[in-house]
Design a protein around this motif. Structure first.
Motif, PDB file in Angstrom:
ATOM      1  N   VAL A  79      -1.712  -1.634  -9.197  1.00 58.62           N
ATOM      2  CA  VAL A  79      -2.198  -0.250  -9.168  1.00 58.62           C
ATOM      3  C   VAL A  79      -1.690   0.463  -7.922  1.00 58.62           C
ATOM      4  O   VAL A  79      -1.218   1.604  -7.989  1.00 58.62           O
ATOM      5  CB  VAL A  79      -3.737  -0.203  -9.254  1.00 58.62           C
ATOM      6  N   ALA A  80      -1.757  -0.201  -6.788  1.00 57.31           N
ATOM      7  CA  ALA A  80      -1.305   0.407  -5.529  1.00 57.31           C
ATOM      8  C   ALA A  80       0.178   0.744  -5.575  1.00 57.31           C
ATOM      9  O   ALA A  80       0.594   1.828  -5.146  1.00 57.31           O
ATOM     10  CB  ALA A  80      -1.605  -0.516  -4.349  1.00 57.31           C
ATOM     11  N   VAL A  81       0.991  -0.151  -6.103  1.00 59.26           N
ATOM     12  CA  VAL A  81       2.432   0.097  -6.184  1.00 59.26           C
ATOM     13  C   VAL A  81       2.716   1.223  -7.173  1.00 59.26           C
ATOM     14  O   VAL A  81       3.523   2.119  -6.897  1.00 59.26           O
ATOM     15  CB  VAL A  81       3.200  -1.190  -6.564  1.00 59.26           C
ATOM     16  N   ALA A  82       2.045   1.209  -8.305  1.00 57.46           N
ATOM     17  CA  ALA A  82       2.248   2.271  -9.303  1.00 57.46           C
ATOM     18  C   ALA A  82       1.870   3.631  -8.710  1.00 57.46           C
ATOM     19  O   ALA A  82       2.583   4.617  -8.898  1.00 57.46           O
ATOM     20  CB  ALA A  82       1.437   1.985 -10.560  1.00 57.46           C
ATOM     21  N   ASP A  83       0.766   3.682  -7.980  1.00 59.88           N
ATOM     22  CA  ASP A  83       0.311   4.941  -7.384  1.00 59.88           C
ATOM     23  C   ASP A  83       1.220   5.400  -6.247  1.00 59.88           C
ATOM     24  O   ASP A  83       1.486   6.588  -6.105  1.00 59.88           O
ATOM     25  CB  ASP A  83      -1.122   4.811  -6.871  1.00 59.88           C
ATOM     26  N   ALA A  84       1.692   4.462  -5.443  1.00 61.75           N
ATOM     27  CA  ALA A  84       2.519   4.803  -4.278  1.00 61.75           C
ATOM     28  C   ALA A  84       3.968   5.094  -4.655  1.00 61.75           C
ATOM     29  O   ALA A  84       4.647   5.837  -3.960  1.00 61.75           O
ATOM     30  CB  ALA A  84       2.470   3.677  -3.256  1.00 61.75           C
ATOM     31  N   GLY A  85       4.441   4.460  -5.722  1.00 62.47           N
ATOM     32  CA  GLY A  85       5.834   4.651  -6.116  1.00 62.47           C
ATOM     33  C   GLY A  85       6.827   3.829  -5.321  1.00 62.47           C
ATOM     34  O   GLY A  85       8.027   3.943  -5.531  1.00 62.47           O
ATOM     35  N   SER A  86       6.308   2.998  -4.416  1.00 56.79           N
ATOM     36  CA  SER A  86       7.193   2.114  -3.663  1.00 56.79           C
ATOM     37  C   SER A  86       6.408   0.910  -3.169  1.00 56.79           C
ATOM     38  O   SER A  86       5.207   1.007  -2.891  1.00 56.79           O
ATOM     39  CB  SER A  86       7.854   2.825  -2.479  1.00 56.79           C
ATOM     40  N   ILE A  87       7.110  -0.189  -3.046  1.00 55.58           N
ATOM     41  CA  ILE A  87       6.477  -1.397  -2.544  1.00 55.58           C
ATOM     42  C   ILE A  87       6.167  -1.230  -1.060  1.00 55.58           C
ATOM     43  O   ILE A  87       5.106  -1.648  -0.597  1.00 55.58           O
ATOM     44  CB  ILE A  87       7.357  -2.636  -2.824  1.00 55.58           C
ATOM     45  N   GLN A  88       7.047  -0.587  -0.320  1.00 54.12           N
ATOM     46  CA  GLN A  88       6.822  -0.390   1.116  1.00 54.12           C
ATOM     47  C   GLN A  88       5.554   0.432   1.355  1.00 54.12           C
ATOM     48  O   GLN A  88       4.706   0.052   2.160  1.00 54.12           O
ATOM     49  CB  GLN A  88       8.027   0.297   1.763  1.00 54.12           C
ATOM     50  N   ALA A  89       5.418   1.550   0.664  1.00 54.67           N
ATOM     51  CA  ALA A  89       4.234   2.408   0.859  1.00 54.67           C
ATOM     52  C   ALA A  89       2.965   1.675   0.445  1.00 54.67           C
ATOM     53  O   ALA A  89       1.944   1.753   1.130  1.00 54.67           O
ATOM     54  CB  ALA A  89       4.391   3.703   0.075  1.00 54.67           C
ATOM     55  N   ALA A  90       3.023   0.954  -0.664  1.00 53.30           N
ATOM     56  CA  ALA A  90       1.852   0.197  -1.118  1.00 53.30           C
ATOM     57  C   ALA A  90       1.508  -0.910  -0.142  1.00 53.30           C
ATOM     58  O   ALA A  90       0.328  -1.161   0.130  1.00 53.30           O
ATOM     59  CB  ALA A  90       2.090  -0.373  -2.513  1.00 53.30           C
ATOM     60  N   SER A  91       2.516  -1.568   0.409  1.00 55.30           N
ATOM     61  CA  SER A  91       2.246  -2.652   1.358  1.00 55.30           C
ATOM     62  C   SER A  91       1.532  -2.119   2.597  1.00 55.30           C
ATOM     63  O   SER A  91       0.634  -2.771   3.129  1.00 55.30           O
ATOM     64  CB  SER A  91       3.534  -3.396   1.737  1.00 55.30           C
ATOM     65  N   GLU A  92       1.887  -0.925   3.030  1.00 55.29           N
ATOM     66  CA  GLU A  92       1.213  -0.321   4.181  1.00 55.29           C
ATOM     67  C   GLU A  92      -0.242   0.000   3.843  1.00 55.29           C
ATOM     68  O   GLU A  92      -1.132  -0.244   4.656  1.00 55.29           O
ATOM     69  CB  GLU A  92       1.968   0.927   4.626  1.00 55.29           C
ATOM     70  N   ARG A  93      -0.492   0.520   2.650  1.00 58.79           N
ATOM     71  CA  ARG A  93      -1.857   0.847   2.228  1.00 58.79           C
ATOM     72  C   ARG A  93      -2.717  -0.409   2.084  1.00 58.79           C
ATOM     73  O   ARG A  93      -3.919  -0.379   2.314  1.00 58.79           O
ATOM     74  CB  ARG A  93      -1.842   1.581   0.894  1.00 58.79           C
ATOM     75  N   LEU A  94      -2.071  -1.504   1.660  1.00 60.62           N
ATOM     76  CA  LEU A  94      -2.797  -2.758   1.429  1.00 60.62           C
ATOM     77  C   LEU A  94      -2.832  -3.660   2.659  1.00 60.62           C
ATOM     78  O   LEU A  94      -3.422  -4.737   2.609  1.00 60.62           O
ATOM     79  CB  LEU A  94      -2.143  -3.513   0.261  1.00 60.62           C
ATOM     80  N   PHE A  95      -2.164  -3.240   3.728  1.00 59.63           N
ATOM     81  CA  PHE A  95      -2.077  -4.037   4.958  1.00 59.63           C
ATOM     82  C   PHE A  95      -1.447  -5.401   4.689  1.00 59.63           C
ATOM     83  O   PHE A  95      -1.923  -6.432   5.155  1.00 59.63           O
ATOM     84  CB  PHE A  95      -3.453  -4.183   5.631  1.00 59.63           C
ATOM     85  N   LEU A  96      -0.365  -5.378   3.916  1.00 61.84           N
ATOM     86  CA  LEU A  96       0.427  -6.575   3.616  1.00 61.84           C
ATOM     87  C   LEU A  96       1.858  -6.320   4.042  1.00 61.84           C
ATOM     88  O   LEU A  96       2.303  -5.170   4.071  1.00 61.84           O
ATOM     89  CB  LEU A  96       0.446  -6.848   2.099  1.00 61.84           C
ATOM     90  N   SER A  97       2.582  -7.386   4.298  1.00 54.86           N
ATOM     91  CA  SER A  97       4.010  -7.200   4.544  1.00 54.86           C
ATOM     92  C   SER A  97       4.693  -6.891   3.209  1.00 54.86           C
ATOM     93  O   SER A  97       4.206  -7.279   2.145  1.00 54.86           O
ATOM     94  CB  SER A  97       4.623  -8.442   5.175  1.00 54.86           C
ATOM     95  N   ARG A  98       5.798  -6.164   3.282  1.00 50.26           N
ATOM     96  CA  ARG A  98       6.536  -5.849   2.064  1.00 50.26           C
ATOM     97  C   ARG A  98       6.984  -7.113   1.346  1.00 50.26           C
ATOM     98  O   ARG A  98       6.825  -7.226   0.122  1.00 50.26           O
ATOM     99  CB  ARG A  98       7.721  -4.928   2.363  1.00 50.26           C
ATOM    100  N   PRO A  99       7.508  -8.118   2.063  1.00 52.78           N
ATOM    101  CA  PRO A  99       7.912  -9.342   1.356  1.00 52.78           C
ATOM    102  C   PRO A  99       6.741 -10.052   0.675  1.00 52.78           C
ATOM    103  O   PRO A  99       6.902 -10.587  -0.432  1.00 52.78           O
ATOM    104  CB  PRO A  99       8.525 -10.209   2.461  1.00 52.78           C
ATOM    105  N   ALA A 100       5.579 -10.066   1.311  1.00 56.26           N
ATOM    106  CA  ALA A 100       4.419 -10.727   0.708  1.00 56.26           C
ATOM    107  C   ALA A 100       3.992 -10.018  -0.576  1.00 56.26           C
ATOM    108  O   ALA A 100       3.684 -10.665  -1.584  1.00 56.26           O
ATOM    109  CB  ALA A 100       3.258 -10.777   1.692  1.00 56.26           C
ATOM    110  N   LEU A 101       3.982  -8.700  -0.546  1.00 57.37           N
ATOM    111  CA  LEU A 101       3.608  -7.936  -1.736  1.00 57.37           C
ATOM    112  C   LEU A 101       4.639  -8.130  -2.846  1.00 57.37           C
ATOM    113  O   LEU A 101       4.286  -8.359  -4.005  1.00 57.37           O
ATOM    114  CB  LEU A 101       3.463  -6.454  -1.396  1.00 57.37           C
ATOM    115  N   SER A 102       5.898  -8.073  -2.488  1.00 58.98           N
ATOM    116  CA  SER A 102       6.962  -8.261  -3.473  1.00 58.98           C
ATOM    117  C   SER A 102       6.872  -9.639  -4.130  1.00 58.98           C
ATOM    118  O   SER A 102       7.008  -9.773  -5.355  1.00 58.98           O
ATOM    119  CB  SER A 102       8.325  -8.066  -2.810  1.00 58.98           C
TER     120      SER A 102
END
Length: 87
Positions: A10-33
């Motif tokens: 949901v966070a990635v779909a709403d943000a439109g990017s993994i980087q932006a979603a990772s910042e919102r979720l307080f995760l690293s981009r690689p971990a989220l990916s």
């Protein structure tokens, strides 16, 4: 599959990017990916098309997103109800 991964979708779909979603979720981009990739493997298909500009839902992702949102909302409602009853 767990609720954390569904919240990430949901966070990635709403943000439109993994980087932006990772910042919102307080995760690293690689971990989220990596988490999204594991979920996609479990589901047997890609949820997002990844490119330099960000991500877009695939047809499968668009089909599943409303159900994923509903699952996340239901889970959060249970959490809120439990918190109000003192459990």
């Amino acid at each position: 599959m767990d609720i954390r991964q569904l919240k990430q979708v949901v966070a990635v779909a709403d943000a439109g990017s993994i980087q932006a979603a990772s910042e919102r979720l307080f995760l690293s981009r690689p971990a989220l990916s990596k988490s999204l990739s594991r979920l996609e493997k479990e589901l047997g298909g890609e949820l997002f098309c990844r490119n330099a500009a960000g991500v877009a839902l695939t047809a499968e992702g668009a089909r599943l997103l409303p159900k994923i949102r509903a699952a996340v909302e239901a889970f959060e409602a249970v959490e809120q109800e439990a918190a109000h009853t003192g459990n």
